[in-house]
Design an enzyme around this catalytic site. Sequence first.
Site: not given
Ligand code: NAD
Ligand code: USQ
Length: 395
Positions: A12, A32, A74, A145, A187, A249, A262, A332
């Site tokens: 993101c 980092n 970091d 989240t 989690s 996925r 699923v 879950e």
């Molecule tokens: P990501 O893992 O791709 O990116 C996180 C970045 O932060 C990475 O580049 C990592 O190297 C860096 N990082 C982690 N710990 C650090 C530290 N201590 N110091 C400096 N850098 C650090 O994750 P993302 O999917 O881009 O998610 C970003 C944020 O959005 C997260 O906080 C996640 O919880 C939130 N979020 C993501 C999703 C999703 O579906 N990807 C959904 C909801 C919320």
């Molecule tokens: N799931 C499947 N099949 C798969 C993968 C996942 O059925 O192959 C199910 C999981 O069991 C779960 C749901 O799909 O019920 C969502 O799983 P996910 O891995 O897509 O999402 P989640 O673990 O909730 O985490 C992701 C991001 C996290 C963010 C969160 C938003 O990795 O950083 O915070 O989505 S939320 O779900 O709205 O809390």
Amino acid sequence: MRILVLGGDGFCGWPTALHLSEAGHDVVIADNFSRRRIDEELGVQSLTPISPLDVRIDAWREVTGREIGFVELDIAQDYDGLLATLEDYRPDAVVHFAEQRAAPYSMKSSKHKRYTVDNNVNATHNLLAAVVESGVEAHIVHLGTMGVYGYGTAGVQIPEGYLTVGMRGSDGELIEQEILYPANPGSVYHMTKTLDQLLFAYYVKNDKLRVTDLHQGIVWGTQTTDTAKDIRLINRFDYDGDYGTVLNRFLMESAVGHPLTVHGTGGQTRAFIHIQNTVQCIRMAIETPPEKGGRVRIFNQMTETHRVRDLAKLVSSVTGAEIAFVDNPRNEAPENELLVANDGLLNLGLSPLTLEQNLLDEVIEIAHKYVDRCDLERIPSRSLWLQQREHAETA
Ligand code: NAD
Ligand code: USQ
């Protein structure tokens, strides 16, 4: 504005940094590279060939003429470095993505649980303490989240962060109070986001910081208009059983000829948002900061909800992929309803990109293009939520 993007090398963070830069803001990334190291630990790589950050930044300059700064830092471990960065750069806004974000990774072992808690809670607290110590008037925009709410109770709409409750006073009268919606994480990772909420509430109350917490749903898609400008700007695409999220996925699985995995009955309902909308929401939140002295501003950053088995059926109908109902590795609710308020960002002008065929096709196309980079062994999700307890019970 001067904007510091913590975690700006991630899925993101990178497209957000580009979107903010394209909008004319001055952007510095701090990261980092822990996410790239976790790829090495897990023996997996992004499905898309992501360039090193310096190559990404050079490419952005070449393509657009815009500069993005970078500091390797970091934020959980190097408080002094974070403080110095804030004091030197004096940002107007700090976007905080820098946390370990995968629920399955956070549940792999006690080592992974402890890392996730140490990293995420320290990162957030260091940022808050450093903003106070530096005296920088920065608006903090955190990526939280939807998972802090526990995914809903049938028929009830999840509000944006706060709940009004009525409690009886000493003479029996009903007194109304607004409280943070009760935390109900699923989690260790999601739990860290509920802990973040308390840290924000305290610092906003005590130090009058300005904080926006974006309770984001599952992000899908990979490219944005900015990352698509050059191959060196391509965004990451996590597909493995730890970091890959469900819709991406399924789209990748259809492309590589793997049955759609699923979990359980697929009755889990979750909130979703496309990555292009993610970057827009963050920009809108930054450009309209909350007033000082208020409470933490919370927006639900999602555009639609879907049941997992319906997503599988949709992807199967578009691609012909088989659906496999596999044992759910997670602890879950097997079925849930989810109704979510998202007026905050809609009122700021968000125009939702919903799950349309052309956006699905774009992800499928990317997955087809890089199919040779996929390691089929890494697809199953093997991180078990109840591993330790089951072992203890059978011991
Ligand atoms: P990501 O893992 O791709 O990116 C996180 C970045 O932060 C990475 O580049 C990592 O190297 C860096 N990082 C982690 N710990 C650090 C530290 N201590 N110091 C400096 N850098 C650090 O994750 P993302 O999917 O881009 O998610 C970003 C944020 O959005 C997260 O906080 C996640 O919880 C939130 N979020 C993501 C999703 C999703 O579906 N990807 C959904 C909801 C919320
Ligand atoms: N799931 C499947 N099949 C798969 C993968 C996942 O059925 O192959 C199910 C999981 O069991 C779960 C749901 O799909 O019920 C969502 O799983 P996910 O891995 O897509 O999402 P989640 O673990 O909730 O985490 C992701 C991001 C996290 C963010 C969160 C938003 O990795 O950083 O915070 O989505 S939320 O779900 O709205 O809390």
